[in-house]
Design an enzyme around this catalytic site. Structure first.
Site, PDB file in Angstrom:
ATOM      1  CE  LYS A 133      -4.335  -1.456   0.666  1.00  0.00           C
ATOM      2  NZ  LYS A 133      -5.584  -1.102  -0.108  1.00  0.00           N
ATOM      3  CE  LYS A 235     -10.059  -3.855  -3.298  1.00  0.00           C
ATOM      4  NZ  LYS A 235      -9.333  -3.327  -4.246  1.00  0.00           N
TER       5      LYS A 235
END
EC number: 4.2.1.113
Length: 320
Positions: A133, A235
């Site tokens: 991230k 997702k």
């Protein structure tokens, strides 16, 4: 003869989980268990705070309404993405559409000390792919960490996710600290900038490939082969029904793009289903499912080899 059960649950999270500037203390969700004769199918409905358009309470109302309709013989699916996904998974298990075979490999997720990731990757068999991230700290620091990892592990490929955190200037500051010789080993950087045009410009100017994630859920998004765009990250909890997930994977593959099935921090039950979906729809592509370590427990179905305690169905709150 149809029957159904609905369960509500809440799992404590590790202290350091932050989503869009919000600390996520618990992961809240629902399970639906559908039965038809001897057959049974489970689905998870867990909207992700800050990302899903629906709240957990709205999802619960929609799920209970849909279950009652299904018990009366209805064959439709709910509108809300998280509810549509969970309901369609339960139906796919019930009918045998969702294969049992699963891809339990997961790209390790680096959320803190890069040294920890180096140690984890040292023991990783086969191709070394990890996810980092970026955009949570200074862009310069992110660039230095990514460069360090790529330098330390010569066969490492990194997937990076910025969640649209950067201005074009910040994105360039990041790239400046990544050795141009290493940039080809950045598999992709998800949504570096706030707009798609700025992200496209970043890819052209730096040679760092990008991937679409949030863009897939915007009304004006269309699948296109574009310079610098290498992948789409899907997702399912945020996407909708299994059919919609299959359509997006097929659209990406038709253009030569990599499609990656990715977690929305589901429970172990949802993650094991995503591992099956990945093996089915994106064979050979490492899914992005390394989020179970953010939780303090598993539920119903454990992830193979995971040592966290696993709660059984009779330990959950039953709504129906």
């Amino acid at each position: 003869m149809r029957s159904a059960q609905v369960y509500r649950w809440q799992i404590p999270m590790d202290a350091g989980v932050v989503l869009r500037d919000r600390r996520l203390k618990t992961r809240d969700g629902l399970y639906v268990c559908l039965r038809d004769g001897e057959r049974e199918g489970w689905g998870e409905i867990s909207p992700l705070p800050g990302f899903s358009q629906e709240t957990w309470e709205e999802a619960q109302t929609a799920l209970l309404t849909w279950v009652n309709d299904w018990l009366q013989g209805s064959e439709g699916l709910p509108e809300m993405p998280s509810v549509a996904f969970g309901a369609s998974c339960a139906l796919a298990e019930l009918t045998g559409v969702l294969p049992e075979a699963a891809d339990y490999r997961a790209a390790p997720l680096c959320t803190g000390d890069p040294d920890d990731l180096v140690l984890r990757l040292a023991d990783m068999p086969g191709e070394k792919i990890a996810k980092v991230k970026v955009g949570l700290y200074e862009a310069v620091r992110d660039g230095m960490v990514v460069n360090l990892l790529l330098e330390a592990i010569p066969d490492l490929h990194l997937r990076l996710d910025a969640n649209r955190a950067w201005t074009p200037l910040k994105a360039q500051q990041f790239a400046k600290y990544v050795n141009p010789d290493y940039r080809a080993r950045i598999a992709f950087l998800e949504e570096p900038c706030k707009t798609r045009d700025d992200s496209r410009a970043f890819a052209r100017e730096t040679g760092i490939a990008i991937a679409w994630d949030e863009s897939l859920r915007e009304a004006d998004f269309t699948f296109e082969a574009e310079e610098g765009v290498r992948a789409v990250v899907i997702k399912p909890t945020l996407t909708g029904s299994l059919d919609k997930v299959r359509e997006q994977v097929a659209a990406a593959h038709a253009l030569g793009l990599t499609a990656v099935i990715s977690s929305s921090i589901e429970s172990s039950l949802g993650l094991t289903q995503l591992a099956r979906i990945a093996a089915w729809l994106t064979p050979g592509t490492l899914p992005g499912l390394d989020t179970l370590h953010l939780m303090q427990a598993q539920q119903i179905r454990p992830w193979p080899g995971n040592a966290l305690p696993c709660l059984k169905r009779d330990e959950l709150e039953r709504l129906l």
